[in-house]
Scaffold this active site. Structure first.
Site, short mmCIF file in Angstrom:
data_model
loop_
_atom_site.label_atom_id
_atom_site.label_comp_id
_atom_site.label_asym_id
_atom_site.label_seq_id
_atom_site.Cartn_x
_atom_site.Cartn_y
_atom_site.Cartn_z
N GLN A 102 41.23 44.15 39.07
CA GLN A 102 41.80 42.82 38.98
C GLN A 102 41.80 42.33 37.53
O GLN A 102 42.11 43.11 36.63
CB GLN A 102 41.04 41.90 39.94
CG GLN A 102 41.11 42.42 41.38
CD GLN A 102 40.50 41.47 42.39
OE1 GLN A 102 40.69 40.27 42.36
NE2 GLN A 102 39.72 42.02 43.33
N TYR A 147 38.33 40.80 30.97
CA TYR A 147 38.42 40.35 29.58
C TYR A 147 38.02 41.49 28.65
O TYR A 147 37.10 42.24 28.94
CB TYR A 147 37.48 39.16 29.35
CG TYR A 147 37.23 38.85 27.88
CD1 TYR A 147 38.18 38.19 27.12
CD2 TYR A 147 36.05 39.25 27.26
CE1 TYR A 147 37.97 37.92 25.77
CE2 TYR A 147 35.82 38.99 25.92
CZ TYR A 147 36.79 38.32 25.18
OH TYR A 147 36.58 38.06 23.85
N ILE A 194 36.30 52.28 30.93
CA ILE A 194 35.15 51.40 31.14
C ILE A 194 35.04 50.41 29.98
O ILE A 194 35.59 50.61 28.91
CB ILE A 194 33.84 52.20 31.29
CG1 ILE A 194 33.53 53.02 30.02
CG2 ILE A 194 33.92 53.16 32.48
CD1 ILE A 194 32.54 52.39 29.10
N SER A 195 34.29 49.34 30.23
CA SER A 195 33.94 48.42 29.14
C SER A 195 32.49 48.00 29.34
O SER A 195 32.06 47.67 30.45
CB SER A 195 34.86 47.20 29.11
OG SER A 195 34.83 46.49 30.32
N CYS A 228 37.22 40.24 37.76
CA CYS A 228 37.31 41.19 38.87
C CYS A 228 37.37 40.50 40.23
O CYS A 228 37.02 41.08 41.26
CB CYS A 228 36.15 42.19 38.84
SG CYS A 228 36.11 43.16 37.32
#
Length: 238
Positions: free
Chosen positions: A91, A94, A177-178, A194
């Site tokens: 979804q 940031y 990924i973050s 999300c």
């Protein structure tokens, strides 16, 4: 805790031929559209056998991205930062300074052809990296990403410290990924991260761990090797 990297479901994420993954780090902020364009081209080249697998670590300027499951009502402040609609799973999320983004372009034809297993590998990669800072992180049923439990006198809550959003084309992965190292957590306020309203977000620095980005990168690299196998350094693409 990190799952046993030699367990069968993680072992299959290693290439049988032992070929290393290219590993590169950009030292300046990278434009999101340019990064996405590069990923599209690199994934096509990997699928065609014309390029090596790549993990690309970078930071973006402040922006929001909307995955394929994003709901318009979860964008609370559309004017705050640029909004990019993207084909990854998930979804709204940031990206911005102080957050380590890792774009993961791996050939899953060589790594078990199991998308769920791949996502579990990404989770364990992050959990292992955080463990190197003494952070006990984990996954939660029904929630994407990696979470930490926080407690105080008379209170407790769970906050998200790392996000996962991937796409697979011809069994080659991209996006990734973050990990929140030291982002401005107020920047998450323009979205429902999300799609989850009842939990918050955190970072290493918010947890009291004064980690540098270089230290986070070293932890990510060591944990990645444990799950996915060897890496070799390469120059940033942009």
């Amino acid at each position: 805790m990190l799952a046993d990297p030699l367990s069968p479901d993680l072992q299959k994420l290693r290439r049988g031929d032992g070929r290393p993954v290219e590993w590169t780090v950009s030292s300046t902020y990278v434009d999101y559209a340019a990064a996405e364009s590069f990923m599209e081209a690199r994934v096509a080249a990997i699928a065609a056998g014309e390029a090596a697998e790549l993990v690309w670590l970078l930071e973006h300027p402040p922006l929001y991205t909307a995955g394929v499951s994003a709901k318009d009502e979860d964008l609370l402040d559309a004017a705050r930062f640029p909004v990019h609609r993207t084909g990854r799973g998930g979804q709204f999320t940031y990206h911005g300074p102080g957050q380590r983004v890792a774009y993961v372009m791996l050939d899953l034809n060589q790594r078990g052809k199991d998308v769920r297993g791949f996502v579990r590998g990404l989770e364990q990669w992050l959990i292992g990296a955080l463990d190197r800072f003494g952070v006990e992180a984990g996954v939660r049923e029904g929630r994407v990403g990696v979470w930490v439990e926080r407690k105080g006198a008379g209170w407790s809550r769970e906050d998200k410290i790392a996000a996962i959003g991937v796409k697979v084309r011809k069994w080659v992965s991209f996006h990734g990924i973050s990990l929140n190292v030291e982002p401005d957590l107020e920047h998450f306020g323009g979205i429902v991260p999300c799609g989850i309203q009842e939990h918050g977000v955190t970072s290493l620095v918010d947890l009291g761990i004064l980690a540098t980005m270089d230290e986070a990168d070293a932890a990510l690299k060591n944990s990645f090797r444990q799950i996915f196998g060897p890496v070799t350094e390469s120059s940033p693409p942009l």
